[in-house]
Design a protein around this motif. Structure first.
Motif, PDB file in Angstrom:
ATOM      1  N   ASN A  50     -62.047  -2.017 -54.844  1.00 48.37           N
ATOM      2  CA  ASN A  50     -63.159  -1.062 -55.687  1.00 48.37           C
ATOM      3  C   ASN A  50     -63.296   0.024 -54.638  1.00 48.37           C
ATOM      4  OD1 ASN A  50     -64.278  -4.257 -56.462  1.00 48.37           O
ATOM      5  ND2 ASN A  50     -64.342  -2.754 -58.164  1.00 48.37           N
ATOM      6  N   LEU A  57     -55.798  -4.509 -61.735  1.00 46.39           N
ATOM      7  CA  LEU A  57     -56.200  -5.230 -62.528  1.00 46.39           C
ATOM      8  C   LEU A  57     -54.799  -5.646 -63.405  1.00 46.39           C
ATOM      9  CD1 LEU A  57     -59.609  -4.043 -63.576  1.00 46.39           C
ATOM     10  CD2 LEU A  57     -58.800  -6.126 -62.059  1.00 46.39           C
ATOM     11  N   LEU A  76     -67.824   1.172 -58.959  1.00 42.56           N
ATOM     12  CA  LEU A  76     -68.243   0.940 -57.713  1.00 42.56           C
ATOM     13  C   LEU A  76     -68.899  -0.482 -57.374  1.00 42.56           C
ATOM     14  CD1 LEU A  76     -68.623   3.587 -55.734  1.00 42.56           C
ATOM     15  CD2 LEU A  76     -71.187   3.775 -56.425  1.00 42.56           C
TER      16      LEU A  76
HETATM   17  C1  LIG Z   1     -64.490  -4.421 -61.583  1.00 39.45           C
HETATM   18  O1  LIG Z   1     -65.230  -4.424 -60.125  1.00 39.45           O
HETATM   19  C2  LIG Z   1     -66.731  -4.807 -60.824  1.00 39.45           C
HETATM   20  C3  LIG Z   1     -67.233  -4.569 -59.453  1.00 39.45           C
HETATM   21  O2  LIG Z   1     -66.909  -5.462 -58.213  1.00 39.45           O
HETATM   22  C4  LIG Z   1     -66.583  -6.164 -61.105  1.00 39.45           C
HETATM   23  O3  LIG Z   1     -68.009  -6.632 -61.391  1.00 39.45           O
HETATM   24  C5  LIG Z   1     -65.938  -6.345 -62.285  1.00 39.45           C
HETATM   25  O4  LIG Z   1     -65.927  -7.840 -62.822  1.00 39.45           O
HETATM   26  C6  LIG Z   1     -64.479  -6.056 -62.027  1.00 39.45           C
HETATM   27  N1  LIG Z   1     -63.564  -5.902 -63.393  1.00 39.45           N
HETATM   28  C7  LIG Z   1     -62.602  -6.727 -63.599  1.00 39.45           C
HETATM   29  C8  LIG Z   1     -62.021  -6.650 -64.815  1.00 39.45           C
HETATM   30  O5  LIG Z   1     -62.329  -7.358 -62.552  1.00 39.45           O
END
Ligand SMILES: *[C@@H]1O[C@H](CO)[C@@H](O)[C@H](O)[C@H]1NC(C)=O
Ligand SMILES: *[C@@H]1O[C@H](CO)[C@@H](O)[C@H](O)[C@H]1NC(C)=O
Ligand SMILES: *[C@@H]1O[C@H](CO)[C@@H](O)[C@H](O)[C@H]1NC(C)=O
Ligand SMILES: *[C@@H]1O[C@H](CO)[C@@H](O)[C@H](O)[C@H]1NC(C)=O
Ligand SMILES: *[C@@H]1O[C@H](CO)[C@@H](O)[C@H](O)[C@H]1NC(C)=O
Length: 425
Positions: free
Chosen positions: A141, A216, A423
């Motif tokens: 992130n 992802l 973030l």
């Molecule tokens: C993307 O990052 C955020 C912050 O770390 C997290 O809360 C969220 O689950 C993440 N999204 C996925 C689809 O993993």
């Protein structure tokens, strides 16, 4: 298909293999920025200058943008002034390192020569200090915004011609001390390495300062997948006089495992270079003609199709989609293109990287174009510029210190638009 397997993935649930993705060195962190493909120009930009976009140019040795009237100017004897003059743009008059300061005649103000690779034009501007911004990252992130000083050239607004609307300049990514990767490495105390993951649509990602990189998956629900940077295919990078661009040691090009006969070894003259400002791979006419003919023959031989449709600019070979095999999740089932590298390694382009859908998907064209002669660029006209379309949805890790490039095509359930830009703290 071999490259598909070259990226081994580790899902968040199974922790141990993820440690293979190298951790950031030192106390400081790599920086991440989003990459957007401009639909009108097919150029890639990142919001590096006060949230305004700079065009990413793999062959650019400088960072340049328009400047405020009041801006600092480096002196001619500053070492960065010498670095800014290491590579001279094509067709640009030599005017020395700078000019006398009108307000202090004992001071010499450094000027540089910013170059617009799309318009093929250069200009002269003060070499200044500016601020750029990105986010620190752990590879998963953005963590927090980072603003950092950078040496850049000023340029007149007229030099922005042919760049995407809203772009305020160019961020050179080439092997120069005053290009973006080297400046991030110095100011952030991170490795002089960077990863590009160019998107076909949506936001791709660039990480300056090494890895790791997590993307992802496009499965439902999405899960986190680490790109194992140790499993990329690595090739040496070559240099050419007068250029800081990234050249590949290409030995041959093959379709369906049959090497294309190129009379007179044209790849050696001019070389094969990676270029983010060419939307599609550009081939010099002496390479273009044999390659296009060979692709057409290979396609017809394999599938016995003869139904070409009228050319759709900028492409020449276009086929009726109804007669092509596919499409599948790996694109049209056209002959694989092997770019055969020194040491017997191949960069293999499948249908997703070779065929471009046109006319609302009623036709698909061979996505390689004939280079316009006289275009040149730093270091003169290459034989081949591997362009943006062919690099999209690949992970490319540039390591200027080791003079090598690591590359891998992403598996179909992951794409460069899948970085998690939320973030996190
Ligand atoms: C993307 O990052 C955020 C912050 O770390 C997290 O809360 C969220 O689950 C993440 N999204 C996925 C689809 O993993
Ligand atoms: C940092 O990341 C956040 C979240 O993606 C984004 O909104 C912001 O524009 C980024 N800042 C910079 C300077 O790129
Ligand atoms: C690379 O491509 C060439 C030409 O298609 C082929 O003959 C060779 O077996 C390939 N090498 C590897 C390691 O896949
Ligand atoms: C290829 O197609 C042509 C006409 O479309 C047909 O006459 C010919 O028999 C086909 N050849 C093979 C090997 O299928
Ligand atoms: C594109 O094709 C789709 C489905 O065939 C059709 O619904 C759509 O109207 C077409 N769009 C244009 C711009 O022709």
């Amino acid at each position: 298909m071999a490259l598909l397997l070259a990226v081994s993935l580790c899902l968040a649930a199974s922790l141990s293999p993820c440690t293979l993705a190298a951790a950031a060195q030192g106390g400081k962190r790599p920086l991440v920025t989003a990459i957007t493909k401009d639909p009108a120009t097919s150029l890639y930009t990142s919001p590096l200058k006060d949230s305004r976009p700079l065009v990413l140019d793999l062959s650019g040795p400088l960072i340049w943008s328009t400047c405020d009237r009041a801006h600092p100017t480096l002196q001619c004897h500053h070492h960065d002034c010498a670095h800014a003059h290491s590579y001279h743009p094509p067709g640009c008059p030599h005017t020395g390192y700078g000019k006398a300061d009108e307000e202090d005649r004992f001071r010499c103000k450094c000027t540089a020569h910013p170059y617009n690779p799309v318009a093929g034009r250069s200009a002269t501007g003060d070499l200044t200090r500016t601020k750029l911004s990105a986010n620190a990252t752990d590879g998963r992130n953005p963590l927090f915004p980072v603003s950092f000083p950078a040496v850049a050239s000023c340029a007149p607004a007229s030099l922005l011609a042919k760049l995407p609307a809203g772009a305020v300049g160019v961020a050179g990514l080439a092997r120069s001390r005053v290009a973006l990767p080297a400046q991030v490495a110095r100011t952030q105390d991170v490795a002089d390495k960077f990863i590009l993951c160019l998107p076909r649509s949506g936001d791709g990602v660039a990480i300056f300062g090494g890895g790791p990189l997590f993307l992802l998956t496009s499965t439902s629900p999405p899960s986190e997948a680490g790109v194992d940077l140790t499993k990329l295919t690595y090739t040496p990078l070559l240099s050419r006089k007068g250029s800081s661009s990234y050249y590949l040691p290409v030995k041959a090009i093959a379709f369906d495992k049959a090497q294309v006969q190129l009379p007179g070894n044209p790849l050696a003259t001019g070389g094969v270079v990676l270029g983010t400002t060419a939307p599609y791979t550009e081939l010099r006419p002496d390479v273009y003609r044999p390659l296009v003919d060979a692709f057409d023959k290979a396609l017809m031989r394999r599938w016995n199709i003869s139904k070409r449709v009228p050319a759709v600019a900028p492409f020449e070979l276009c086929y009726d989609s109804k007669t092509l095999p596919g499409p599948t999740r790996i694109g049209w089932l056209v002959p694989d293109i092997d770019i055969v590298l020194e040491g017997g390694k191949n960069w293999t382009l499948g249908g997703l990287s070779s065929m471009v859908d046109v006319n609302n998907f009623t036709a698909a064209c061979f996505g390689f174009v004939e280079m316009k002669l006289g275009k040149g660029g730093y270091g003169g006209a290459p034989a081949v510029v591997i362009g943006g379309f062919q690099m999209e949805d690949h992970v490319l890790q540039f390591d200027p210190e080791k003079q090598q490039l690591g590359f891998a095509k992403l598996p179909i359930f992951i794409s460069c638009r899948n970085f998690n830009f939320t973030l996190s703290h």
